[in-house]
Design a protein around this motif. Structure first.
Motif, short mmCIF file in Angstrom:
data_model
loop_
_atom_site.label_atom_id
_atom_site.label_comp_id
_atom_site.label_asym_id
_atom_site.label_seq_id
_atom_site.Cartn_x
_atom_site.Cartn_y
_atom_site.Cartn_z
N GLY A 18 32.12 45.89 51.81
CA GLY A 18 31.95 47.21 52.42
C GLY A 18 30.86 48.01 51.74
N VAL A 19 30.81 47.93 50.43
CA VAL A 19 29.78 48.63 49.66
C VAL A 19 28.41 48.03 49.93
N SER A 20 28.36 46.72 50.09
CA SER A 20 27.07 46.06 50.30
C SER A 20 26.39 46.58 51.56
N ARG A 21 27.16 46.87 52.59
CA ARG A 21 26.58 47.41 53.82
C ARG A 21 25.97 48.79 53.58
N LYS A 22 26.63 49.60 52.77
CA LYS A 22 26.10 50.94 52.46
C LYS A 22 24.85 50.84 51.59
N LEU A 23 24.83 49.89 50.67
CA LEU A 23 23.70 49.75 49.76
C LEU A 23 22.44 49.25 50.46
N GLN A 24 22.59 48.56 51.57
CA GLN A 24 21.42 48.03 52.28
C GLN A 24 20.43 49.13 52.66
N SER A 25 20.93 50.33 52.89
CA SER A 25 20.04 51.44 53.26
C SER A 25 19.13 51.86 52.09
N LEU A 26 19.45 51.40 50.88
CA LEU A 26 18.65 51.74 49.71
C LEU A 26 17.57 50.70 49.41
N ARG A 27 17.37 49.79 50.33
CA ARG A 27 16.36 48.74 50.18
C ARG A 27 16.66 47.80 49.01
N VAL A 28 17.87 47.29 49.02
CA VAL A 28 18.30 46.33 48.01
C VAL A 28 17.35 45.14 48.02
N THR A 29 16.95 44.69 46.83
CA THR A 29 16.06 43.53 46.76
C THR A 29 16.83 42.24 46.52
N GLU A 30 18.01 42.35 45.92
CA GLU A 30 18.83 41.18 45.65
C GLU A 30 20.28 41.63 45.54
N MET A 31 21.20 40.79 46.08
CA MET A 31 22.62 41.12 45.97
C MET A 31 23.45 39.85 46.05
N SER A 32 24.50 39.81 45.22
CA SER A 32 25.46 38.71 45.33
C SER A 32 26.85 39.25 45.04
N ILE A 33 27.83 38.64 45.69
CA ILE A 33 29.24 38.99 45.47
C ILE A 33 29.97 37.69 45.16
N ASP A 34 30.67 37.69 44.04
CA ASP A 34 31.38 36.49 43.60
C ASP A 34 32.81 36.83 43.20
N ARG A 35 33.67 35.83 43.25
CA ARG A 35 35.03 35.98 42.72
C ARG A 35 34.96 35.91 41.21
N LEU A 36 35.85 36.64 40.55
CA LEU A 36 35.88 36.65 39.09
C LEU A 36 36.57 35.41 38.54
N ASN A 37 36.12 35.00 37.39
CA ASN A 37 36.69 33.88 36.66
C ASN A 37 37.74 34.45 35.70
N ARG A 38 39.02 34.34 36.04
CA ARG A 38 40.10 34.94 35.25
C ARG A 38 40.15 34.41 33.82
N SER A 39 39.91 33.13 33.62
CA SER A 39 39.99 32.58 32.26
C SER A 39 38.88 33.15 31.38
N LEU A 40 37.72 33.39 31.95
CA LEU A 40 36.62 33.99 31.20
C LEU A 40 36.92 35.45 30.87
N MET A 41 37.56 36.15 31.81
CA MET A 41 37.83 37.58 31.63
C MET A 41 38.80 37.87 30.51
N SER A 42 39.68 36.96 30.17
CA SER A 42 40.71 37.25 29.18
C SER A 42 40.12 37.61 27.82
N ALA A 76 36.59 40.70 42.12
CA ALA A 76 35.25 40.41 42.63
C ALA A 76 34.21 41.14 41.79
N VAL A 77 33.04 40.53 41.70
CA VAL A 77 31.93 41.15 40.99
C VAL A 77 30.71 41.16 41.91
N MET A 78 30.01 42.29 41.91
CA MET A 78 28.78 42.43 42.69
C MET A 78 27.63 42.63 41.72
#
Length: 101
Positions: A18-42, A76-78
């Motif tokens: 949802g945020v990515s759609r709003k950010l497109q109006s700001l002329r985003v040059t690069e964007m990715s959305i990924d699931r978080l790695n829970r084992s890394l986050m600990s 998720a991480v953007m």
């Protein structure tokens, strides 16, 4: 003008989408959305990228949640790059949508 990068965390990938759609109006040059790695986050420190474990841009302000290490309900991480002139506006859009910086 140079781009600035933002690393933001969300409770669900749908929130980030949802945020990515709003950010497109700001002329985003690069964007990715990924699931978080829970084992890394600990063992992760605030401001680190939960996908790679690398520290994020030190100029990006960390939110209170990030500083306190409250990562448990984030799934998720953007990663987004925006023109420097749109950086503050992008941060506001992300925070208003519940993103954690």
């Amino acid at each position: 003008m140079s781009d600035k990068s933002i690393l933001a965390y969300f409770k669900a990938p749908e929130n980030a989408e949802g945020v990515s759609r709003k950010l497109q109006s700001l002329r985003v040059t690069e964007m990715s959305i990924d699931r978080l790695n829970r084992s890394l986050m600990s063992g992760m420190q605030a401001g680190a990228d939960a996908v790679t474990g690398n520290l994020a841009d030190p100029e990006q302000p960390a939110s209170e949640e990030a500083r306190e290490g409250n990562w448990t309900d984030l799934s998720a991480v953007m990663t987004v790059s925006v023109p420097a002139a749109a950086y503050q506006q992008a941060l506001s859009i992300i925070e208003e949508a519940g993103g954690v910086l």
